[in-house]
Scaffold this motif. Structure first.
Motif, PDB file in Angstrom:
ATOM      1  N   GLY A 215       2.785  -5.036 -11.909  1.00 25.21           N
ATOM      2  CA  GLY A 215       2.111  -5.302 -10.647  1.00 25.21           C
ATOM      3  C   GLY A 215       2.317  -4.201  -9.637  1.00 25.21           C
ATOM      4  N   TRP A 216       1.791  -4.449  -8.436  1.00 22.67           N
ATOM      5  CA  TRP A 216       1.858  -3.460  -7.370  1.00 22.67           C
ATOM      6  C   TRP A 216       3.264  -3.385  -6.779  1.00 22.67           C
ATOM      7  CZ3 TRP A 216      -2.088  -7.387  -6.355  1.00 22.67           C
ATOM      8  CH2 TRP A 216      -3.352  -7.039  -6.856  1.00 22.67           C
ATOM      9  N   LYS A 217       3.725  -2.160  -6.532  1.00 22.45           N
ATOM     10  CA  LYS A 217       4.958  -1.977  -5.774  1.00 22.45           C
ATOM     11  C   LYS A 217       4.728  -2.529  -4.368  1.00 22.45           C
ATOM     12  CE  LYS A 217       6.536   2.165  -8.144  1.00 22.45           C
ATOM     13  NZ  LYS A 217       6.846   3.616  -8.012  1.00 22.45           N
ATOM     14  N   ILE A 218       5.783  -2.987  -3.755  1.00 19.78           N
ATOM     15  CA  ILE A 218       5.664  -3.615  -2.436  1.00 19.78           C
ATOM     16  C   ILE A 218       6.039  -2.624  -1.354  1.00 19.78           C
ATOM     17  CG2 ILE A 218       6.504  -5.482  -0.978  1.00 19.78           C
ATOM     18  CD1 ILE A 218       6.892  -7.038  -3.637  1.00 19.78           C
ATOM     19  N   PHE A 219       5.070  -2.361  -0.482  1.00 20.33           N
ATOM     20  CA  PHE A 219       5.273  -1.444   0.629  1.00 20.33           C
ATOM     21  C   PHE A 219       5.140  -2.142   1.973  1.00 20.33           C
ATOM     22  CE2 PHE A 219       3.614   1.255  -2.849  1.00 20.33           C
ATOM     23  CZ  PHE A 219       4.685   2.110  -2.993  1.00 20.33           C
ATOM     24  N   ALA A 220       4.590  -3.347   1.995  1.00 24.07           N
ATOM     25  CA  ALA A 220       4.362  -4.067   3.252  1.00 24.07           C
ATOM     26  C   ALA A 220       5.698  -4.525   3.836  1.00 24.07           C
ATOM     27  CB  ALA A 220       3.450  -5.267   3.015  1.00 24.07           C
ATOM     28  N   ASN A 221       5.963  -4.117   5.064  1.00 21.45           N
ATOM     29  CA  ASN A 221       7.237  -4.445   5.701  1.00 21.45           C
ATOM     30  C   ASN A 221       7.475  -5.939   5.814  1.00 21.45           C
ATOM     31  OD1 ASN A 221       8.257  -1.881   6.008  1.00 21.45           O
ATOM     32  ND2 ASN A 221       7.304  -1.567   8.004  1.00 21.45           N
ATOM     33  N   ASP A 222       6.410  -6.731   6.077  1.00 22.65           N
ATOM     34  CA  ASP A 222       6.612  -8.174   6.224  1.00 22.65           C
ATOM     35  C   ASP A 222       7.112  -8.784   4.917  1.00 22.65           C
ATOM     36  OD1 ASP A 222       4.063  -7.623   5.119  1.00 22.65           O
ATOM     37  OD2 ASP A 222       3.300  -9.581   5.751  1.00 22.65           O
TER      38      ASP A 222
END
Length: 135
Positions: free
Chosen positions: A30-37
């Protein structure tokens, strides 16, 4: 580790993918997580990572003989269910070179290995309080 492709939910440039392994587990790409929330909600132990995938990705579990791929219990290894129809799955970073050589893994994606038993638990309706933790 040998992988067997179960399916993917993709649009051009995105490719969350689900594989069955020969080790009684699944590999979730899956997508790496970059969203700060989302990052602020995660407590990722050393050697683990988290990826975001559409919840519909698990519908491909039926290709592995499971009666349903509908997630009914949003608990570990799923650590967050977002309001956008995705979930965050956490687990050990995939380091198996044989498995990685069988995958196309763009820079903005990562993958984890999840025991089959952990996935089966997510498909069962749990009684009691709601286990989901919204984003």
């Amino acid at each position: 580790m040998k992988l067997r492709f179960l399916g993917k939910n993709s649009t051009p440039g995105d490719s969350p993918t689900l594989y069955a392994t020969d080790r009684d587990s699944y590999v979730v790409q899956g997508w790496k997580i970059f969203a700060n929330d989302l990052l602020m909600q995660l407590d990722v132990p050393h050697g683990h990572t988290a990826v975001e995938v559409p919840t519909e990705l698990f519908e491909h579990l039926t290709k592995d003989g499971l009666p349903s791929g509908e997630i009914k219990d949003f608990s570990a290894p799923i650590v967050i269910r977002t309001g956008e129809g995705t979930c965050v799955v956490q687990g050990p970073v995939m380091r198996d070179l044989e498995a990685l050589s069988q995958m196309r893994l763009p820079d903005y994606e990562d993958c984890i290995e999840v025991p089959r038993s952990a996935i089966l638990n997510l498909l069962e309706e749990k009684s009691g309080p709601d286990h989901q933790r919204p984003a």
